[in-house]
Design a protein around this motif. Structure first.
Motif, PDB file in Angstrom:
ATOM      1  N   THR A  67       0.846  -1.188   0.000  1.00 17.47           N
ATOM      2  CA  THR A  67       0.000   0.000   0.000  1.00 17.47           C
ATOM      3  C   THR A  67       0.882   1.239   0.000  1.00 17.47           C
ATOM      4  O   THR A  67       2.091   1.167   0.236  1.00 17.47           O
ATOM      5  CB  THR A  67      -0.923   0.035   1.236  1.00 17.47           C
ATOM      6  OG1 THR A  67      -0.107   0.105   2.423  1.00 17.47           O
ATOM      7  CG2 THR A  67      -1.788  -1.202   1.303  1.00 17.47           C
ATOM      8  N   THR A  68       0.274   2.369  -0.280  1.00 18.31           N
ATOM      9  CA  THR A  68       0.997   3.642  -0.248  1.00 18.31           C
ATOM     10  C   THR A  68       0.928   4.300   1.116  1.00 18.31           C
ATOM     11  O   THR A  68       1.477   5.386   1.293  1.00 18.31           O
ATOM     12  CB  THR A  68       0.402   4.598  -1.295  1.00 18.31           C
ATOM     13  OG1 THR A  68      -0.994   4.791  -1.024  1.00 18.31           O
ATOM     14  CG2 THR A  68       0.575   4.021  -2.693  1.00 18.31           C
ATOM     15  N   SER A  69       0.256   3.675   2.093  1.00 20.20           N
ATOM     16  CA  SER A  69       0.111   4.252   3.417  1.00 20.20           C
ATOM     17  C   SER A  69       1.284   3.843   4.295  1.00 20.20           C
ATOM     18  O   SER A  69       2.066   2.943   3.976  1.00 20.20           O
ATOM     19  CB  SER A  69      -1.206   3.797   4.051  1.00 20.20           C
ATOM     20  OG  SER A  69      -1.253   2.385   4.115  1.00 20.20           O
ATOM     21  N   LEU A  70       1.406   4.506   5.429  1.00 19.64           N
ATOM     22  CA  LEU A  70       2.494   4.222   6.346  1.00 19.64           C
ATOM     23  C   LEU A  70       2.286   2.914   7.085  1.00 19.64           C
ATOM     24  O   LEU A  70       3.254   2.240   7.450  1.00 19.64           O
ATOM     25  CB  LEU A  70       2.636   5.370   7.361  1.00 19.64           C
ATOM     26  CG  LEU A  70       2.971   6.751   6.773  1.00 19.64           C
ATOM     27  CD1 LEU A  70       3.015   7.793   7.884  1.00 19.64           C
ATOM     28  CD2 LEU A  70       4.295   6.719   6.030  1.00 19.64           C
ATOM     29  N   LEU A  71       1.034   2.557   7.338  1.00 19.94           N
ATOM     30  CA  LEU A  71       0.712   1.356   8.097  1.00 19.94           C
ATOM     31  C   LEU A  71      -0.092   0.403   7.224  1.00 19.94           C
ATOM     32  O   LEU A  71      -0.719   0.799   6.244  1.00 19.94           O
ATOM     33  CB  LEU A  71      -0.088   1.722   9.356  1.00 19.94           C
ATOM     34  CG  LEU A  71       0.561   2.728  10.307  1.00 19.94           C
ATOM     35  CD1 LEU A  71      -0.397   3.082  11.435  1.00 19.94           C
ATOM     36  CD2 LEU A  71       1.869   2.179  10.867  1.00 19.94           C
ATOM     37  N   THR A  72      -0.088  -0.862   7.610  1.00 23.09           N
ATOM     38  CA  THR A  72      -0.870  -1.861   6.897  1.00 23.09           C
ATOM     39  C   THR A  72      -2.355  -1.624   7.161  1.00 23.09           C
ATOM     40  O   THR A  72      -2.782  -1.555   8.316  1.00 23.09           O
ATOM     41  CB  THR A  72      -0.472  -3.276   7.340  1.00 23.09           C
ATOM     42  OG1 THR A  72       0.917  -3.466   7.080  1.00 23.09           O
ATOM     43  CG2 THR A  72      -1.277  -4.323   6.589  1.00 23.09           C
ATOM     44  N   ARG A  73      -3.122  -1.486   6.104  1.00 21.43           N
ATOM     45  CA  ARG A  73      -4.549  -1.196   6.244  1.00 21.43           C
ATOM     46  C   ARG A  73      -5.302  -2.497   6.525  1.00 21.43           C
ATOM     47  O   ARG A  73      -5.319  -3.402   5.683  1.00 21.43           O
ATOM     48  CB  ARG A  73      -5.083  -0.560   4.962  1.00 21.43           C
ATOM     49  CG  ARG A  73      -4.450   0.784   4.647  1.00 21.43           C
ATOM     50  CD  ARG A  73      -4.950   1.875   5.569  1.00 21.43           C
ATOM     51  NE  ARG A  73      -4.305   3.151   5.301  1.00 21.43           N
ATOM     52  CZ  ARG A  73      -4.613   4.285   5.917  1.00 21.43           C
ATOM     53  NH1 ARG A  73      -5.563   4.289   6.833  1.00 21.43           N
ATOM     54  NH2 ARG A  73      -3.984   5.394   5.634  1.00 21.43           N
ATOM     55  N   THR A  74      -5.894  -2.572   7.696  1.00 21.81           N
ATOM     56  CA  THR A  74      -6.639  -3.778   8.079  1.00 21.81           C
ATOM     57  C   THR A  74      -8.050  -3.444   8.520  1.00 21.81           C
ATOM     58  O   THR A  74      -8.659  -4.211   9.282  1.00 21.81           O
ATOM     59  CB  THR A  74      -5.909  -4.517   9.215  1.00 21.81           C
ATOM     60  OG1 THR A  74      -5.861  -3.676  10.385  1.00 21.81           O
ATOM     61  CG2 THR A  74      -4.494  -4.889   8.819  1.00 21.81           C
ATOM     62  N   LYS A  75      -8.599  -2.319   8.084  1.00 19.12           N
ATOM     63  CA  LYS A  75      -9.929  -1.926   8.537  1.00 19.12           C
ATOM     64  C   LYS A  75     -10.679  -1.249   7.412  1.00 19.12           C
ATOM     65  O   LYS A  75     -10.097  -0.837   6.411  1.00 19.12           O
ATOM     66  CB  LYS A  75      -9.839  -0.972   9.747  1.00 19.12           C
ATOM     67  CG  LYS A  75      -9.219   0.366   9.398  1.00 19.12           C
ATOM     68  CD  LYS A  75      -9.065   1.239  10.612  1.00 19.12           C
ATOM     69  CE  LYS A  75      -8.622   2.653  10.286  1.00 19.12           C
ATOM     70  NZ  LYS A  75      -7.503   2.737   9.347  1.00 19.12           N
ATOM     71  N   GLN A  76     -11.996  -1.159   7.582  1.00 17.16           N
ATOM     72  CA  GLN A  76     -12.887  -0.460   6.655  1.00 17.16           C
ATOM     73  C   GLN A  76     -13.843   0.396   7.478  1.00 17.16           C
ATOM     74  O   GLN A  76     -14.265   0.000   8.569  1.00 17.16           O
ATOM     75  CB  GLN A  76     -13.671  -1.452   5.797  1.00 17.16           C
ATOM     76  CG  GLN A  76     -12.830  -2.261   4.832  1.00 17.16           C
ATOM     77  CD  GLN A  76     -12.499  -1.507   3.568  1.00 17.16           C
ATOM     78  OE1 GLN A  76     -13.289  -0.706   3.083  1.00 17.16           O
ATOM     79  NE2 GLN A  76     -11.314  -1.761   3.035  1.00 17.16           N
TER      80      GLN A  76
END
Length: 590
Positions: free
Chosen positions: A255-264
């Protein structure tokens, strides 16, 4: 001349390159759209393929004739612990590394993610709905009762293709869920142009999935809600787990974010006015939490948690529920599902003219193609011609969480009554609904009528002694207990005219801001000029403001009135043109 020709040729060549590049990009986009459309039309492989056992791997070849010594057996755990409370005994039996004395799972979750790729939320205790409230039997009882009540009053599942979305008009719905299929051909601009306001009842709620928060989904979602006439009041977060899909460290999608996206995120919007304390016929608050833990559907990565439907049904008692951009797995009793593009074709084929198909599961049943007359007639049958809401029993009302009690509120508020947002002191001390105010013990009889607000009646006030009126107001203890001094400002008495300047008068009341008394000019002859000013005041959200609802932080109480024509100093008529909110009447609110 040659230099000019060279420049022209260069510009012409550059234009040709740009045109070729533009045509290439256009062709790639068209190819992507065609591939995506073909992908959506593909049918899922049969379930039998997923149920096949995995091919076992061959045992590794021994490296030497000697067998390494086996590791010592770990000490056996004593699962029979009568000294522990039931909740700890349940955890001890369910989790292998649970230590009751430490009341924790001995894991460094961040390190486990680095070493093994396991997300920390995999180890949250009681994340499953069946175990979430195992330590709260009353809450479990409430959820079971609500589930039975919803199931007994729900309509069969209905569905229709997205191309027939406008056929829902002019029906109104209490709840609308949307999971937009964003792509290059469907953007936020397309979403906000949907005719959601024409489907929304008043009051009603909308649940809008806006993504993981990596982009501008949270901001654009609020903008779309506002365009539809909703205001954001809450949001629900779906936290994904990877118990069965974990493939090791470093295998999460980049992803392009700093943290791993694990939510919606799912934004909740409200239309109209709903008070949690008195509108329990329509909403039950604090029954569920705003966090959902779910693994996800490996066969459909874009599918949202099925628990979301239960959360909505526990919260909003309205029976008219609509989902837009649904899929075959989202067909559910009590809901009208508008299938997304490419999903309607994935429904099981049926020869029935009504389009009857069978939906598996206890929340399914026989789904039929939506027909407005049939849908409305079924609602009338289930409700016996009453309001289209899920019935509430006395036991549910006793178990459900309620708003905290505030000073000045009565405890006999009906639990299942509906009415306008602002009532003329309904069920408050000193008032009886919209009838005439009741004089309470110790109340100044001259000060009863003005508190109705927006009324057409007038107040007769004896002006023979201003000091008598001021002292009389101190006896109005039941409704204005703790009332402070009333400063009338500067009072100048002249022989020909009496001027009363009460511009900065302060009225101290419990949970109420300051109130300006306005200005007035009193003529001992005719009183031709009356209360020329207007009194205003701000009240904090409390007894005079919102009762735990979604109506903002403060409210303004404004009184505008004029001293009517009178015949002398001993009588004065004030038209009841005051505008008030909250306890003090059913006037106009700002």
């Amino acid at each position: 001349m040659s230099a000019t020709t060279t420049t022209t040729e260069i510009i012409s060549s550059a234009n040709e390159l740009l045109a070729s590049h533009s045509a290439l990009i256009r062709g790639i986009r068209l190819s992507q759209e065609n591939n995506r459309r073909e992908f959506l039309q593909l049918r899922s492989p049969p379930q039998e393929l997923f149920d096949l056992p995995l091919i076992p791997s061959a045992p590794p070849s021994p490296t030497s004739d000697t067998t390494p010594p086996s590791s010592p057996n770990s000490p056996s755990r004593d699962l029979h612990r009568p000294d522990l409370p039931p909740a700890k005994r349940a955890r001890l039996a369910r989790y292998a590394n649970y230590v009751p004395e430490e009341e924790t799972i001995r894991n460094d979750y961040s390190q486990r993610y680095v070493d093994a790729g396991e997300w920390p939320q995999n180890w949250v205790l009681g994340a499953e709905p069946e175990h979430r409230f195992e330590e709260y039997p009353k809450q479990q009882r409430l959820l079971n009762l609500k589930k039975a009540s919803v199931a007994s009053s729900s309509l069969p599942p209905y569905y229709l293709p997205y191309s027939e979305l406008f056929s829902l008009q002019p029906c109104k719905f209490d709840v609308i869920i949307l999971d937009p299929p964003f792509s290059s051909s469907f953007t936020w601009d397309h979403l906000q142009d949907l005719p959601i306001p024409t489907f929304a009842g008043d009051p009603s709620f909308v649940f809008l999935w806006v993504g993981s928060g990596a982009g501008d989904g949270l901001e654009r979602g609020r903008e779309v809600l506002a365009k539809w006439g909703y205001r954001r009041c809450e949001d629900v977060v779906w936290v994904k787990t990877n118990k069965t899909t974990n493939r090791g460290p470093g295998t999460d999608p980049p992803t392009t974010s700093l943290l791993t996206r694990t939510k919606q995120h799912c934004l909740i919007g409200i239309r109209g006015t709903v008070r949690r304390s008195t509108d329990s016929w329509f909403v039950h608050c604090n029954v569920d939490t705003d966090v959902i833990f779910w693994q996800g559907d490996p066969t459909d990565p874009t599918r949202k948690p099925p628990e979301m439907y239960t959360l909505v049904e526990n919260f909003c008692l309205g029976m008219r529920r609509l989902e837009i951009f649904g899929r075959p797995s989202s067909l559910r009793r009590g809901w009208v599902t508008v299938m997304a593009d490419g999903q309607y074709e994935r429904l099981p084929s049926c020869s029935d003219t009504r389009g009857v198909i069978h939906v598996d599961g206890e929340e399914g049943g026989l789904a039929t193609r939506w027909d407005r007359e049939s849908w409305e007639e079924t609602i009338k049958e289930r409700t016996n011609g009453g309001k289209a809401v899920v019935p509430m029993t006395s036991e549910i009302d006793a178990l459900r969480p309620k708003s905290p009690f505030r000073p000045g509120q009565t405890t006999n508020q009906p639990a299942m009554t509906a009415g306008p947002r602002f009532t003329a002191g309904s069920n408050r001390v000193g008032f009886t609904g919209t009838q005439a105010p009741v004089q309470v013990v110790g109340q100044n009889p001259m000060m009863v009528q003005p508190m109705i607000g927006m009324g057409g009646n007038t107040m007769g006030m004896g002006m023979s002694g201003m000091s008598d009126m001021m002292s009389g107001m101190s006896g109005w203890n039941p409704m204005m207990s703790g009332m402070g001094n009333i400063g009338m400002g500067n009072m100048n008495l002249n022989m020909g005219r009496m001027n009363v300047n009460a511009g900065m008068g302060r009225v101290g009341m419990p949970m109420m801001g300051n109130m300006g008394m306005g200005t007035a000019n009193f003529d001992p002859g005719v009183f031709s000029s009356g209360m020329g000013g207007a009194g205003m005041g701000w009240a904090d959200q409390g007894q005079m403001g919102v009762e735990g609802g979604w109506d903002g932080d403060a409210m303004m109480n404004m009184g505008v009135g004029g001293m009517g024509n009178s015949l002398g100093m001993n009588s004065m008529n004030m038209p009841g043109n005051g505008m008030g909110m909250g306890q003090w009447g059913g006037g106009t609110g700002f």
